[in-house]
Design an enzyme around this catalytic site. Sequence first.
Site, PDB file in Angstrom:
ATOM      1  N   ASN A  75       0.825  -1.202   0.000  1.00  0.00           N
ATOM      2  CA  ASN A  75       0.000   0.000   0.000  1.00  0.00           C
ATOM      3  C   ASN A  75       0.871   1.270   0.000  1.00  0.00           C
ATOM      4  O   ASN A  75       2.040   1.227  -0.373  1.00  0.00           O
ATOM      5  CB  ASN A  75      -1.023  -0.028   1.129  1.00  0.00           C
ATOM      6  CG  ASN A  75      -2.285   0.722   0.730  1.00  0.00           C
ATOM      7  OD1 ASN A  75      -2.380   1.917   0.977  1.00  0.00           O
ATOM      8  ND2 ASN A  75      -3.205   0.065   0.075  1.00  0.00           N
ATOM      9  N   HIS A 101       3.257  -0.059  -2.892  1.00  0.00           N
ATOM     10  CA  HIS A 101       3.613  -1.469  -3.062  1.00  0.00           C
ATOM     11  C   HIS A 101       5.108  -1.721  -3.274  1.00  0.00           C
ATOM     12  O   HIS A 101       5.504  -2.509  -4.141  1.00  0.00           O
ATOM     13  CB  HIS A 101       2.822  -2.073  -4.224  1.00  0.00           C
ATOM     14  CG  HIS A 101       1.349  -2.208  -3.966  1.00  0.00           C
ATOM     15  ND1 HIS A 101       0.808  -2.290  -2.710  1.00  0.00           N
ATOM     16  CD2 HIS A 101       0.287  -2.285  -4.836  1.00  0.00           C
ATOM     17  CE1 HIS A 101      -0.510  -2.416  -2.803  1.00  0.00           C
ATOM     18  NE2 HIS A 101      -0.853  -2.399  -4.068  1.00  0.00           N
ATOM     19  N   HIS A 172      -1.088 -10.033  -3.516  1.00  0.00           N
ATOM     20  CA  HIS A 172      -2.032  -9.210  -4.271  1.00  0.00           C
ATOM     21  C   HIS A 172      -2.852 -10.031  -5.275  1.00  0.00           C
ATOM     22  O   HIS A 172      -3.138  -9.544  -6.376  1.00  0.00           O
ATOM     23  CB  HIS A 172      -1.266  -8.094  -4.989  1.00  0.00           C
ATOM     24  CG  HIS A 172      -2.062  -6.858  -5.227  1.00  0.00           C
ATOM     25  ND1 HIS A 172      -3.273  -6.868  -5.891  1.00  0.00           N
ATOM     26  CD2 HIS A 172      -1.828  -5.572  -4.901  1.00  0.00           C
ATOM     27  CE1 HIS A 172      -3.723  -5.631  -5.956  1.00  0.00           C
ATOM     28  NE2 HIS A 172      -2.876  -4.820  -5.364  1.00  0.00           N
ATOM     29  N   ASP A 244     -11.500   0.464  -2.381  1.00  0.00           N
ATOM     30  CA  ASP A 244     -10.038   0.412  -2.367  1.00  0.00           C
ATOM     31  C   ASP A 244      -9.610   0.941  -1.001  1.00  0.00           C
ATOM     32  O   ASP A 244      -8.966   1.976  -0.898  1.00  0.00           O
ATOM     33  CB  ASP A 244      -9.466   1.259  -3.514  1.00  0.00           C
ATOM     34  CG  ASP A 244      -7.973   1.028  -3.719  1.00  0.00           C
ATOM     35  OD1 ASP A 244      -7.380   0.276  -2.926  1.00  0.00           O
ATOM     36  OD2 ASP A 244      -7.409   1.607  -4.661  1.00  0.00           O
ATOM     37  N   GLU A 303      -6.182  -8.025   0.531  1.00  0.00           N
ATOM     38  CA  GLU A 303      -4.749  -8.010   0.838  1.00  0.00           C
ATOM     39  C   GLU A 303      -4.578  -7.818   2.343  1.00  0.00           C
ATOM     40  O   GLU A 303      -4.749  -6.713   2.855  1.00  0.00           O
ATOM     41  CB  GLU A 303      -4.069  -6.855   0.090  1.00  0.00           C
ATOM     42  CG  GLU A 303      -4.308  -6.863  -1.405  1.00  0.00           C
ATOM     43  CD  GLU A 303      -4.231  -5.455  -2.015  1.00  0.00           C
ATOM     44  OE1 GLU A 303      -3.216  -4.762  -1.827  1.00  0.00           O
ATOM     45  OE2 GLU A 303      -5.200  -5.027  -2.668  1.00  0.00           O
TER      46      GLU A 303
HETATM   47  C1  GLA Z   1      -3.869  -1.820  -4.255  1.00  0.00           C
HETATM   48  C2  GLA Z   1      -4.137  -0.375  -4.133  1.00  0.00           C
HETATM   49  C3  GLA Z   1      -4.927   0.092  -5.310  1.00  0.00           C
HETATM   50  C4  GLA Z   1      -4.224  -0.236  -6.595  1.00  0.00           C
HETATM   51  C5  GLA Z   1      -3.931  -1.711  -6.635  1.00  0.00           C
HETATM   52  C6  GLA Z   1      -3.086  -2.082  -7.827  1.00  0.00           C
HETATM   53  O1  GLA Z   1      -4.936  -2.580  -3.964  1.00  0.00           O
HETATM   54  O2  GLA Z   1      -4.775  -0.029  -2.940  1.00  0.00           O
HETATM   55  O3  GLA Z   1      -5.155   1.478  -5.241  1.00  0.00           O
HETATM   56  O4  GLA Z   1      -3.024   0.486  -6.674  1.00  0.00           O
HETATM   57  O5  GLA Z   1      -3.262  -2.108  -5.491  1.00  0.00           O
HETATM   58  O6  GLA Z   1      -3.564  -1.565  -9.018  1.00  0.00           O
END
Ligand code: GLA
Length: 338
Positions: A75, A101, A172, A244, A303
């Site tokens: 994150n 990430h 992920h 998200d 995640e």
């Molecule tokens: C995570 C993030 C999202 C996005 C994805 C990958 O879940 O929180 O905002 O960046 O990874 O696309």
Amino acid sequence: MTLQWIDNQKGIDRYRIDNGKGAMVEIITLGARITKLIVPDRAGDPTDVVLGYDDPAAYFDDTTYFGAIIGRVGNRIDKGRFALNGKTYALATNDGANHLHGGKVGFDHRVFKAMPLDSNKLELTYTSPDGEEGYPGEVKVTVVYTLEEDNALTIAYRATTSADTPLNLTNHAYFNLNGDALSVGGHIAQINADYLTDVDEGLIPHGELLNVKGTPFDFTSPKPIGRDWDGDHRLLKIARGGYDFNYVLSDSAKEVACVTGDKSGIVMTVLSDRPCVQFYTGNFLDGVEGKQIYPYHSAFCLETQGYPNAVNVPSFPSCILKAGETFSSTTTYRFGVK
Ligand code: GLA
């Protein structure tokens, strides 16, 4: 139960574990990624429930993080900056001004060393050098995938470091429990969390928690993932329509979440010892060409993780792994049918 090396393409090894009971997982050494996860649906038909590419080499250009181990820190980190032990660090920024990430080349694009441990267990290791993506200390990370008899896939994480450093490992995988590339809006989800970490426009948490009760973010009782995602709530807009967000798991929650594919009847239960889970509904997917063509909202991710941006928020539990200590954590994805 069998564990088999399949092939090496462009330096990437591929392994398969088959439990002989209808579940099978394929893993590659690039990013220690899950590339295929087959489980039986309600009719007993084999169903691939993760997004990915057929060709292992396609993962070199992947920007979605399909199936990958994420590190050092999953994150976002605000502006890629933090202070630790009296020093400030500037990490690689790869999400606007922020760090996402693990940076420009996170663990998802590093080649792990694979070692079969048993007929159902594959160990993958990677040593992240001091200074990688701006992080202090050399980190040794070990990920062990175990496919159980009862169609559960367990991911065990372990890490040590030569100097104090932030660490927030996750996987992920993108799931579509119907095995198709259509919207997951009809999947039924439940998440054992009363709060999520509120975010700014850049999806960065700064310490405020939002009580999900009575909001579109409430998954404390099972509901279709897409029932409320079209709303006008500020946060739904920030997330590009959909979810998200980092859900803070209820104290007693060993069981993180449970999702059912509305067409397949496949039920996935997530168990973990981590305090939080990022619930993401593929809001950045835009027709990625993989095993199928994956449009917007065609998958969800759960995640498991520590609090995002914890390095900059004193009220969040620390994500610092100290030199001499060992980080260890386990997350399980268990599959059944309804
Ligand atoms: C995570 C993030 C999202 C996005 C994805 C990958 O879940 O929180 O905002 O960046 O990874 O696309």
